[in-house]
Design a protein around this motif. Structure first.
Motif, PDB file in Angstrom:
ATOM      1  N   THR A 304      14.329  68.382  69.712  1.00  0.00           N
ATOM      2  CA  THR A 304      13.175  68.635  68.971  1.00  0.00           C
ATOM      3  C   THR A 304      13.281  70.360  69.603  1.00  0.00           C
ATOM      4  O   THR A 304      12.593  71.093  68.771  1.00  0.00           O
ATOM      5  CB  THR A 304      12.123  68.095  69.589  1.00  0.00           C
ATOM      6  OG1 THR A 304      11.999  66.703  69.151  1.00  0.00           O
ATOM      7  CG2 THR A 304      10.792  68.637  69.013  1.00  0.00           C
ATOM      8  N   ARG A 337       5.309  67.863  67.945  1.00  0.00           N
ATOM      9  CA  ARG A 337       6.309  67.449  67.032  1.00  0.00           C
ATOM     10  C   ARG A 337       7.057  66.466  68.106  1.00  0.00           C
ATOM     11  O   ARG A 337       7.564  65.297  67.790  1.00  0.00           O
ATOM     12  CB  ARG A 337       7.410  68.771  66.766  1.00  0.00           C
ATOM     13  CG  ARG A 337       6.776  69.093  65.396  1.00  0.00           C
ATOM     14  CD  ARG A 337       7.943  70.007  64.605  1.00  0.00           C
ATOM     15  NE  ARG A 337       8.611  71.069  65.502  1.00  0.00           N
ATOM     16  CZ  ARG A 337       7.926  72.252  65.621  1.00  0.00           C
ATOM     17  NH1 ARG A 337       7.173  72.605  65.046  1.00  0.00           N
ATOM     18  NH2 ARG A 337       8.883  73.195  66.350  1.00  0.00           N
ATOM     19  N   LYS A 341       7.674  62.625  67.610  1.00  0.00           N
ATOM     20  CA  LYS A 341       9.093  62.083  67.721  1.00  0.00           C
ATOM     21  C   LYS A 341       9.519  60.786  68.758  1.00  0.00           C
ATOM     22  O   LYS A 341       9.859  59.692  68.438  1.00  0.00           O
ATOM     23  CB  LYS A 341      10.089  63.110  67.914  1.00  0.00           C
ATOM     24  CG  LYS A 341      11.709  62.946  67.689  1.00  0.00           C
ATOM     25  CD  LYS A 341      12.335  64.207  67.553  1.00  0.00           C
ATOM     26  CE  LYS A 341      13.664  63.923  66.785  1.00  0.00           C
ATOM     27  NZ  LYS A 341      14.557  65.291  66.468  1.00  0.00           N
TER      28      LYS A 341
END
Length: 399
Positions: A304, A337, A341
């Motif tokens: 990420t 994010r 995830k």
């Protein structure tokens, strides 16, 4: 004007002294005569020698040679004109002498320069100088004697080369004998050297084998040492379980980046994250599964985060991330994010009797500001934000 005439007379006296000394070297003239490009009748050469030395009556011999003038080459005609001018000078016909000498000089363009530089041919300038001196034309006399000395200098250079060639020829035989003796001695020496070289080669081969084995052992030890050193260097910077940077690197890089961002007045953000209910995971599934969860979260973070971000594990289930050139809004987006995830990732267990499970993380975000002036304060602010995320229900991002 009288001073100028005195100056030229002084120069003419100096030149005359040098010319008389040069005329005492007949052997040089003979050597150079052998190098003439055009052949010259020996009778003409004899007359020229008498002209140069001002010896005897040459008129009778000259008149006999004049009858054969149609057979003469240009070099012989050159010298015949010079002899005729000398005779007319003796008779007082100076103007006629100058005319003949000037005509002879006009032949020089078609003659070999080296031949013109020899004493017999260059004497024409001395004869002209004497006539100009008698006429009181001292500048012209000076120029002609200067021409003579220039040609004489070039002539001497050629003479030196001829003498050198003569010496080389004289000693060539002796040199050849010495070379043959030297070759024989060299052959004997080579035979002795060959026998000695054979012994040395055998000894060198043994020593080389020992040296190669020793070098190989040293190389293996050196490679092993370099690997150990590289491993220790890597371990000193990384967390052994996840391969992330450790706490030491985090603080070292954090201090440097904070100073840089403060000086350049650009944004810098920090994230602190913690795995939710990690104690429950350890107690329920065991520490091996707990380690796999820690590793999985680290790998998801690597996927990420950006290449410039510094991702580290600071202990247990806690991680810290430095986000260079990143404002608070962008930092929260990156954190969100990462949270999503991790939440979506399914952890599969080897024990098929146990159901797979998901984990969540809580993240705190802080940005460099007037309140957070050093890295410890900035990290503490992110830690407090993470604590608020925990107390607010976990699985969320707080600032």
């Amino acid at each position: 004007m009288s001073n100028l005439h005195s100056y030229y007379l002084l120069l003419l006296f100096f030149f005359s002294t040098n010319i008389e000394a040069s005329q005492q070297e007949p052997s040089e003239s003979k050597l150079l005569t052998q190098q003439q490009t055009l052949p010259v009748d020996d009778r003409i050469i004899d007359l020229v020698e008498k002209v140069r030395k001002k010896e005897g009556d040459i008129t009778t011999i000259f008149q006999r040679l004049q009858s054969q003038e149609s057979t003469f080459n240009i070099a012989e005609k050159y010298l015949m004109l010079m002899i005729s001018a000398y005779i007319h000078k003796q008779e007082g016909a100076l103007a006629l002498s100058v005319t003949e000498l000037t005509q002879a000089l006009s032949f020089e363009e078609r003659m070999d320069t080296a031949q013109l530089n020899t004493e017999n041919f260059s004497h024409i300038h001395l004869l002209l100088a004497e006539i100009y001196q008698i006429q009181g034309q001292y500048k012209l006399a000076y120029d002609e004697k200067k021409h003579y000395l220039e040609k004489r200098k070039k002539n001497r250079s050629v003479l030196q080369k001829i003498r050198l060639a003569s010496l080389n020829e004289k000693y060539a035989t002796d040199l050849k004998i010495k070379e043959n003796e030297l070759l024989e001695n060299e052959q004997k020496l080579k035979s002795l050297q060959l026998a000695e070289a054979t012994k040395r080669r055998e000894s060198q081969q043994r020593n080389l084998a020992i040296l190669m084995v020793t070098a190989l052992i040293i190389l293996v030890l050196l490679i092993r040492q370099l690997k150990i050193r590289a491993t220790l260097k890597y371990l000193a910077k990384t967390d052994s379980l996840t391969g992330l940077y450790n706490r030491r690197v985090l603080f070292t890089q954090g201090v440097l980046l904070l100073q840089e961002h403060q000086q350049r007045q650009i944004p810098l953000s920090v994230m602190m994250l913690d795995i939710d209910h990690f104690k429950y995971i350890n107690d329920t599934y065991g520490h091996d599964v707990g380690d796999k969860v820690i590793i999985a979260v680290a790998n998801l973070g690597k996927e990420t985060l950006r290449a410039k971000d510094i991702f580290s594990r600071i202990g247990g289930e806690e991680y810290a991330i430095i986000l260079p050139h990143t404002e608070l809004k962008e930092a929260k987006a990156i954190a969100e994010r990462l949270r999503e995830k991790v939440q979506q990732h399914v952890f599969e267990l080897e024990d098929k009797t146990t159901e797979n499970f998901n984990v969540t993380i809580s993240i705190g975000v802080a940005t460099l500001s007037s309140e957070n002036t050093d890295f410890d304060q900035l990290l503490h602010a992110a830690d407090e934000a993470m604590y608020r995320a925990k107390t607010s229900g976990r699985n969320q991002v707080c600032q």
